[in-house]
Design a protein around this motif. Structure first.
Motif, short mmCIF file in Angstrom:
data_model
loop_
_atom_site.label_atom_id
_atom_site.label_comp_id
_atom_site.label_asym_id
_atom_site.label_seq_id
_atom_site.Cartn_x
_atom_site.Cartn_y
_atom_site.Cartn_z
N ASP A 29 -24.64 -35.40 24.78
CA ASP A 29 -24.18 -36.57 24.06
C ASP A 29 -23.39 -37.53 24.93
O ASP A 29 -23.29 -38.72 24.61
CB ASP A 29 -23.31 -36.15 22.87
CG ASP A 29 -24.11 -35.38 21.84
OD1 ASP A 29 -24.87 -36.00 21.10
OD2 ASP A 29 -23.99 -34.13 21.81
N ARG A 51 -27.21 -37.09 15.60
CA ARG A 51 -28.53 -36.54 15.34
C ARG A 51 -28.52 -35.67 14.08
O ARG A 51 -27.52 -35.04 13.77
CB ARG A 51 -29.00 -35.72 16.53
CG ARG A 51 -29.28 -36.56 17.75
CD ARG A 51 -29.87 -35.72 18.89
NE ARG A 51 -28.90 -34.76 19.40
CZ ARG A 51 -28.16 -34.98 20.48
NH1 ARG A 51 -28.25 -36.11 21.11
NH2 ARG A 51 -27.32 -34.08 20.91
N ARG A 74 -21.85 -31.19 19.42
CA ARG A 74 -21.81 -32.24 20.43
C ARG A 74 -21.73 -31.59 21.80
O ARG A 74 -21.09 -30.55 21.98
CB ARG A 74 -20.61 -33.15 20.20
CG ARG A 74 -20.65 -33.91 18.89
CD ARG A 74 -19.34 -34.63 18.64
NE ARG A 74 -19.14 -35.69 19.61
CZ ARG A 74 -17.95 -36.06 20.07
NH1 ARG A 74 -16.86 -35.41 19.70
NH2 ARG A 74 -17.84 -37.06 20.92
N HIS A 75 -22.35 -32.21 22.78
CA HIS A 75 -22.46 -31.61 24.11
C HIS A 75 -21.96 -32.61 25.15
O HIS A 75 -22.50 -33.72 25.28
CB HIS A 75 -23.91 -31.21 24.39
CG HIS A 75 -24.08 -30.41 25.66
ND1 HIS A 75 -25.32 -30.08 26.15
CD2 HIS A 75 -23.18 -29.89 26.53
CE1 HIS A 75 -25.17 -29.38 27.27
NE2 HIS A 75 -23.88 -29.27 27.51
N ASP A 80 -21.79 -36.22 16.50
CA ASP A 80 -23.19 -36.22 16.91
C ASP A 80 -24.03 -36.94 15.86
O ASP A 80 -24.08 -36.52 14.70
CB ASP A 80 -23.67 -34.78 17.09
CG ASP A 80 -25.05 -34.70 17.74
OD1 ASP A 80 -25.39 -33.63 18.20
OD2 ASP A 80 -25.78 -35.72 17.76
N THR A 91 -31.59 -42.56 29.81
CA THR A 91 -31.54 -41.76 28.58
C THR A 91 -30.70 -42.39 27.48
O THR A 91 -30.77 -41.94 26.32
CB THR A 91 -30.96 -40.37 28.87
OG1 THR A 91 -29.64 -40.52 29.42
CG2 THR A 91 -31.85 -39.61 29.86
N PRO A 115 -28.30 -27.93 18.34
CA PRO A 115 -28.32 -29.33 17.90
C PRO A 115 -27.16 -29.67 16.98
O PRO A 115 -26.89 -30.85 16.72
CB PRO A 115 -29.67 -29.46 17.19
CG PRO A 115 -30.02 -28.07 16.77
CD PRO A 115 -29.47 -27.18 17.83
N ARG A 129 -31.82 -34.69 28.46
CA ARG A 129 -32.67 -34.66 27.26
C ARG A 129 -32.86 -33.22 26.76
O ARG A 129 -32.72 -32.95 25.57
CB ARG A 129 -34.02 -35.28 27.57
CG ARG A 129 -33.98 -36.78 27.92
CD ARG A 129 -35.38 -37.34 28.08
NE ARG A 129 -35.39 -38.70 28.57
CZ ARG A 129 -35.62 -39.04 29.84
NH1 ARG A 129 -35.90 -38.08 30.75
NH2 ARG A 129 -35.60 -40.30 30.22
N ALA A 169 -30.02 -25.12 23.58
CA ALA A 169 -29.04 -26.06 23.07
C ALA A 169 -28.92 -25.93 21.56
O ALA A 169 -29.90 -25.71 20.84
CB ALA A 169 -29.43 -27.48 23.44
N GLU A 179 -31.08 -30.56 27.21
CA GLU A 179 -29.85 -29.91 26.73
C GLU A 179 -29.13 -30.72 25.66
O GLU A 179 -28.03 -30.37 25.25
CB GLU A 179 -28.91 -29.65 27.91
CG GLU A 179 -29.48 -28.70 28.95
CD GLU A 179 -29.73 -27.31 28.40
OE1 GLU A 179 -28.92 -26.86 27.55
OE2 GLU A 179 -30.72 -26.67 28.80
N ARG A 180 -29.74 -31.81 25.23
CA ARG A 180 -29.20 -32.64 24.15
C ARG A 180 -27.74 -33.03 24.44
O ARG A 180 -26.84 -32.82 23.63
CB ARG A 180 -29.31 -31.92 22.80
CG ARG A 180 -30.75 -31.61 22.40
CD ARG A 180 -30.82 -30.86 21.09
NE ARG A 180 -30.33 -31.66 19.96
CZ ARG A 180 -31.08 -32.49 19.24
NH1 ARG A 180 -32.36 -32.66 19.54
NH2 ARG A 180 -30.55 -33.16 18.24
#
Length: 258
Positions: free
Chosen positions: A75, A258, A7-8, A256, A99, A4, A70, A2, A72-73
């Motif tokens: 969103d 993060r 956005r996913h 995102d 999650t 970071p 989690r 993934a 694969e992060r």
């Protein structure tokens, strides 16, 4: 692995709407550099693959899906599965709660009866099977191959079952199988009903235009239609009725954090 910085979005798919959403997001100007993954259950031998990244197969229940979100992060998740994929929708809701990942259900509206329809709404395939002997003897089943077993115990009825892949036992003793995939035209549906001398149509309330012509053809011939009602969505999950609404929801999730 993934990324970071991107956005996913996970699309739980297989439907026309899921493919349309993935196609819209495949355009870099629409996705704004986001990563989009479509997940298919793998129940069809040769599925129509959506644009972009695709995974096929189950997650291992809600816990497995939560772990995947989690790892694969992810969103946000759009549950664009079939309206009758109740187990997957429950799993998605539980994983989203565990999650904290935002979840949207993308569901096209169900069908609505019009003048001349002879609809018999029922809550389940079992209820449909119980009703059939009182309605006719030659039945068109369009409930998918996994639902055919609900009618296997009915003797004295002849079934014509349409599905993408061949059904597996148990199946009714008197059964013809039509291997076909929508969308279906009105002329084609008229021909199926006449050629097989159909007296009753059984369908799930899938909604959408791809398989709706059978309802028009049945209405023209005055045939009863047994409609299996949709299972309810998990409580608290917001719903979008169009791909455009789902795109707006995804955009509103923001960058995102993060």
């Amino acid at each position: 692995m993934a990324d970071p910085a991107r956005r996913h979005l996970l699309i739980l798919g297989g439907t026309t709407e899921a493919r349309a959403l993935a196609a819209a997001l495949a355009d870099a100007s629409s996705s704004a550099g986001a990563r989009v993954t479509s997940s298919l259950a793998g129940r069809v031998a040769e599925p129509r693959l959506p644009a972009g990244e695709v995974r096929i197969g189950g997650f291992g229940g809600p816990e497995g899906l939560a772990d995947w979100l989690r790892a694969e992060r992810v969103d946000a998740v759009v549950d664009a599965t079939h309206p009758f994929a109740a187990v997957m929708s429950r799993n998605a809701a539980e994983a989203a709660r565990a999650t904290g990942v935002p979840l949207l259900a993308l569901r096209r509206p169900g069908w609505a009866p019009v003048a001349g329809d002879r609809w018999h709404p029922v809550p389940s395939l079992a209820a449909a099977a119980e009703l059939l002997p009182s309605l006719g003897r030659r039945i068109l089943l369009t409930t998918g191959r996994q639902g055919i077993g609900a009618f296997a115990h009915l003797d004295g009825l002849h079934f014509v079952a349409r599905s993408v892949d061949p059904p597996e036992p148990p199946v009714p003793a008197s059964l013809d199988v039509l291997l076909d995939r929508g969308p279906f035209t009105l002329d084609a549906e008229r021909a199926v009903l006449r050629e097989h001398r159909i007296e009753v149509v059984v369908t799930k309330d899938s909604g959408g235009a791809a398989t709706a012509p059978k309802l028009t053809a049945a209405r023209e011939l005055g045939l009863p239609v047994v409609i299996v009602e949709r299972p309810p969505l998990p409580a608290g999950v917001p719903v979008a009725r169009t791909v455009e609404a789902a795109l707006a929801w995804w955009s509103a999730q923001g960058p995102d954090p993060r």
